[in-house]
Scaffold this motif. Structure first.
Motif, PDB file in Angstrom:
ATOM      1  N   ARG A 279      39.869  81.620  21.870  1.00 54.50           N
ATOM      2  CA  ARG A 279      40.982  81.507  22.822  1.00 54.50           C
ATOM      3  C   ARG A 279      41.824  80.301  22.415  1.00 54.50           C
ATOM      4  N   GLN A 280      43.003  80.554  21.948  1.00 57.25           N
ATOM      5  CA  GLN A 280      43.872  79.449  21.548  1.00 57.25           C
ATOM      6  C   GLN A 280      45.237  79.614  22.198  1.00 57.25           C
ATOM      7  N   PRO A 281      45.639  78.643  22.994  1.00 57.71           N
ATOM      8  CA  PRO A 281      44.836  77.469  23.344  1.00 57.71           C
ATOM      9  C   PRO A 281      43.767  77.814  24.376  1.00 57.71           C
ATOM     10  N   ASP A 282      42.619  77.132  24.295  1.00 62.07           N
ATOM     11  CA  ASP A 282      41.553  77.332  25.270  1.00 62.07           C
ATOM     12  C   ASP A 282      41.776  76.364  26.432  1.00 62.07           C
ATOM     13  N   TRP A 283      41.613  76.874  27.639  1.00 63.66           N
ATOM     14  CA  TRP A 283      41.813  76.059  28.841  1.00 63.66           C
ATOM     15  C   TRP A 283      40.495  75.613  29.459  1.00 63.66           C
ATOM     16  N   ALA A 284      39.371  75.918  28.805  1.00 63.28           N
ATOM     17  CA  ALA A 284      38.055  75.544  29.316  1.00 63.28           C
ATOM     18  C   ALA A 284      37.528  74.318  28.581  1.00 63.28           C
ATOM     19  N   PHE A 285      36.922  73.400  29.320  1.00 63.92           N
ATOM     20  CA  PHE A 285      36.379  72.151  28.782  1.00 63.92           C
ATOM     21  C   PHE A 285      34.990  71.931  29.395  1.00 63.92           C
ATOM     22  N   ARG A 286      34.124  71.226  28.660  1.00 68.09           N
ATOM     23  CA  ARG A 286      32.769  71.020  29.165  1.00 68.09           C
ATOM     24  C   ARG A 286      32.351  69.561  28.993  1.00 68.09           C
ATOM     25  N   VAL A 287      31.743  69.022  30.055  1.00 77.50           N
ATOM     26  CA  VAL A 287      31.085  67.711  30.014  1.00 77.50           C
ATOM     27  C   VAL A 287      29.631  67.989  30.398  1.00 77.50           C
TER      28      VAL A 287
ATOM     29  N   LEU B  74      46.021  81.847  34.473  1.00 78.74           N
ATOM     30  CA  LEU B  74      46.368  81.013  35.627  1.00 78.74           C
ATOM     31  C   LEU B  74      46.952  79.668  35.222  1.00 78.74           C
ATOM     32  N   GLN B  75      46.951  79.403  33.912  1.00 79.45           N
ATOM     33  CA  GLN B  75      47.491  78.130  33.402  1.00 79.45           C
ATOM     34  C   GLN B  75      46.836  76.945  34.118  1.00 79.45           C
ATOM     35  N   CYS B  76      45.483  76.973  34.174  1.00 76.57           N
ATOM     36  CA  CYS B  76      44.761  75.926  34.885  1.00 76.57           C
ATOM     37  C   CYS B  76      43.510  75.524  34.108  1.00 76.57           C
TER      38      CYS B  76
ATOM     39  N   VAL C 297      29.661  82.265  36.522  1.00 71.98           N
ATOM     40  CA  VAL C 297      30.864  81.880  37.261  1.00 71.98           C
ATOM     41  C   VAL C 297      31.852  81.193  36.328  1.00 71.98           C
ATOM     42  N   LEU C 298      31.355  80.246  35.516  1.00 70.91           N
ATOM     43  CA  LEU C 298      32.245  79.500  34.622  1.00 70.91           C
ATOM     44  C   LEU C 298      32.807  80.382  33.524  1.00 70.91           C
ATOM     45  N   VAL C 299      32.032  81.368  33.053  1.00 71.60           N
ATOM     46  CA  VAL C 299      32.528  82.281  32.024  1.00 71.60           C
ATOM     47  C   VAL C 299      33.728  83.064  32.557  1.00 71.60           C
ATOM     48  N   GLU C 300      33.604  83.586  33.775  1.00 70.53           N
ATOM     49  CA  GLU C 300      34.717  84.338  34.367  1.00 70.53           C
ATOM     50  C   GLU C 300      35.938  83.445  34.576  1.00 70.53           C
ATOM     51  N   MET C 301      35.705  82.217  35.017  1.00 75.76           N
ATOM     52  CA  MET C 301      36.821  81.303  35.211  1.00 75.76           C
ATOM     53  C   MET C 301      37.495  80.976  33.886  1.00 75.76           C
ATOM     54  N   GLY C 302      36.689  80.742  32.853  1.00 77.03           N
ATOM     55  CA  GLY C 302      37.260  80.449  31.542  1.00 77.03           C
ATOM     56  C   GLY C 302      38.090  81.590  31.001  1.00 77.03           C
ATOM     57  N   ASN C 303      37.653  82.823  31.269  1.00 75.15           N
ATOM     58  CA  ASN C 303      38.395  83.986  30.789  1.00 75.15           C
ATOM     59  C   ASN C 303      39.745  84.142  31.478  1.00 75.15           C
TER      60      ASN C 303
ATOM     61  N   GLY D 207      33.563  83.079  42.791  1.00 75.84           N
ATOM     62  CA  GLY D 207      34.071  81.917  42.057  1.00 75.84           C
ATOM     63  C   GLY D 207      35.455  82.168  41.498  1.00 75.84           C
ATOM     64  N   LEU D 208      35.688  83.379  41.000  1.00 77.88           N
ATOM     65  CA  LEU D 208      36.999  83.720  40.449  1.00 77.88           C
ATOM     66  C   LEU D 208      38.048  83.773  41.549  1.00 77.88           C
ATOM     67  N   GLU D 209      37.669  84.292  42.707  1.00 73.80           N
ATOM     68  CA  GLU D 209      38.586  84.303  43.848  1.00 73.80           C
ATOM     69  C   GLU D 209      38.947  82.876  44.262  1.00 73.80           C
ATOM     70  N   ASN D 210      37.944  82.012  44.302  1.00 71.40           N
ATOM     71  CA  ASN D 210      38.207  80.604  44.620  1.00 71.40           C
ATOM     72  C   ASN D 210      39.127  79.966  43.590  1.00 71.40           C
ATOM     73  N   PHE D 211      38.882  80.279  42.326  1.00 73.24           N
ATOM     74  CA  PHE D 211      39.695  79.720  41.246  1.00 73.24           C
ATOM     75  C   PHE D 211      41.158  80.113  41.422  1.00 73.24           C
ATOM     76  N   ARG D 212      41.401  81.370  41.730  1.00 75.38           N
ATOM     77  CA  ARG D 212      42.783  81.827  41.920  1.00 75.38           C
ATOM     78  C   ARG D 212      43.437  81.107  43.104  1.00 75.38           C
ATOM     79  N   GLU D 213      42.672  80.968  44.184  1.00 73.11           N
ATOM     80  CA  GLU D 213      43.207  80.297  45.371  1.00 73.11           C
ATOM     81  C   GLU D 213      43.536  78.842  45.068  1.00 73.11           C
ATOM     82  N   LEU D 214      42.622  78.157  44.376  1.00 72.21           N
ATOM     83  CA  LEU D 214      42.838  76.746  44.057  1.00 72.21           C
ATOM     84  C   LEU D 214      44.002  76.572  43.084  1.00 72.21           C
ATOM     85  N   ALA D 215      44.078  77.444  42.092  1.00 68.16           N
ATOM     86  CA  ALA D 215      45.134  77.317  41.081  1.00 68.16           C
ATOM     87  C   ALA D 215      46.521  77.518  41.672  1.00 68.16           C
TER      88      ALA D 215
END
Length: 406
Positions: free
Chosen positions: A146-154, A127-129, A116-122, A92-100
């Motif tokens: 984390r300020q600013p935090d780049w993770a959001f949840r719905v 990655l500024q994404c 997966v989401l925890v690693e992406m949030g960290n 998931g982190l590899e995908n995140f880097r590729e997408l970003a």
């Protein structure tokens, strides 16, 4: 059973791709400018999972609606970029880097699995994404430090989920609670949330027995954990599990006399697959409740009815309310609506501007709820504890909300 699910997924994905390609706005939208991309990484090749299908379909239907109305930023089309992570955090982190790294990509959505989401949030700030969770509930997906935090949840979180399960068990007259959880970040998050809630209920006679841990993805039997908890005096079981372990447990319990099966109050990981089909008709003989959000009642508004009807048609379902992992549909749809509004405010695909815009949005009427606002600097949870409910599967395979006891 898994082969049938794979066939349905392939049929669904084929229909989805064919439908998007044939929409009348497609050629015109592409002519007006480069696409604005939304990424998604999910457990696409996990045979028993349906949460990824529901979330993806919600995202795609929202993109179709927005593009049909003229797109974003003066007529540019939204486009989904999809990657498979197989529920593995490193993938998931590899995908995140590729997408970003893609031009004009504004955010990446995850799917069900919290690790997966925890690693992406960290890694989101580096990655500024922006990262969106439309399902993963671990409290550690978001981090106020984390300020600013780049993770959001719905979605819901473990604090709300475990609190709702404890309250329901208490209302049903149970006092001695057993907890069965995976030895993972999600399981530890649920234990911490349960202990914190128990600490707030010190005036009651509720008691949490020592937790029983199982190895995620590696258990072929679960019933010995239940037997140990029963021996310790358990009256009701708090279950934290996904559908593979949940199916193993339910089938083992069905082999036991009905009077020794404990009532189960379950986190929603088991609803990430077609649980009634996986367990079989015996599911009706198990006293099982599962936590959900008000996205389960998406049909209560005309817009929600339309989204659900289109989703059911895309999935080839004759009964829309029989859709597995139904809450993911609404969460995925609303994630895109929120991102669209952030784009409108930012007037740019610059992700740092979009991140700031997400914390300063006007009210948005989604299919799950009205977000007024969706997020603030201090709160990156779009839903509230009042959006959490308990549900039960009926004989028809529908997951229906239970009435609150107050």
């Amino acid at each position: 059973m898994s082969h049938a699910l794979d066939r349905r997924r392939r049929t669904f994905l084929h229909r989805a791709t064919a439908t998007v390609a044939s929409l009348p706005w497609a050629a015109q939208a592409w002519a007006t400018g480069a696409p604005v991309r939304i990424g998604m990484t999910a457990e696409l090749k996990m045979a028993s999972s349906t949460s990824d299908d529901a979330i993806r379909l919600g995202v795609e239907l929202a993109i179709e609606d927005i593009n049909a109305a003229g797109g974003v930023l003066g007529g540019r089309p939204l486009q989904l970029e999809l990657r498979d992570d197989r529920s593995v955090p490193s993938r998931g982190l590899e995908n995140f880097r590729e997408l970003a790294a893609m031009p004009d990509l504004i955010a990446v959505l995850g799917s069900r699995f919290s690790p997966v989401l925890v690693e992406m949030g960290n890694q989101a700030a580096a990655l500024q994404c922006p990262v969106f969770s439309p399902w993963a509930a671990a409290n550690t997906v978001l981090d106020a430090k984390r300020q600013p935090d780049w993770a959001f949840r719905v979605s819901l979180n473990d604090t709300w989920a475990m609190s709702a399960l404890l309250q329901a068990a208490q209302a049903d007259g149970h006092q001695r609670m057993g907890l069965l959880a995976p030895n993972s970040g999600w399981g530890r998050s649920c234990l911490a949330a349960t202990e914190a809630r128990m600490g707030q209920l010190k005036g009651t006679q509720l008691q949490l027995l020592p937790v029983r841990w199982y190895n995620w993805g590696g258990e072929t039997s679960m019933v010995e954990h239940v037997a140990a908890l029963k021996q310790a005096g358990m009256q009701a079981l708090l279950l934290v599990a996904n559908e593979p372990e949940g199916v193993v447990l339910c089938k083992e319990l069905l082999a036991l006399p009905a009077n020794v099966r404990p009532p189960i109050y379950s986190h929603w990981g088991i609803a990430g697959g077609d649980f009634p089909k996986l367990v079989g008709e015996g599911l009706r003989d198990i006293d099982l409740r599962v936590v959900q959000t008000t996205a389960l009642n998406i049909q209560r508004t005309p817009r929600g009815q339309s989204v659900l009807a289109r989703a059911a048609q895309r999935m080839g379902l004759t009964d829309p309310l029989r859709m597995p992992s139904l809450v993911g549909l609404g969460h995925g749809y609303d994630c895109v609506l929120i991102l669209q509004r952030a784009l409108e405010r930012a007037r740019s695909t610059r992700r740092e501007v979009i991140r700031d815009a997400l914390e300063n949005l006007d009210p948005i009427d989604g299919v799950v709820r009205r977000y007024a606002p969706a997020f603030t600097r201090e709160r990156h949870e779009a839903l509230a504890e009042s959006d959490v409910l308990l549900a039960r599967w009926g004989a028809d395979g529908r997951l229906g909300a239970l009435k609150s006891r107050g």
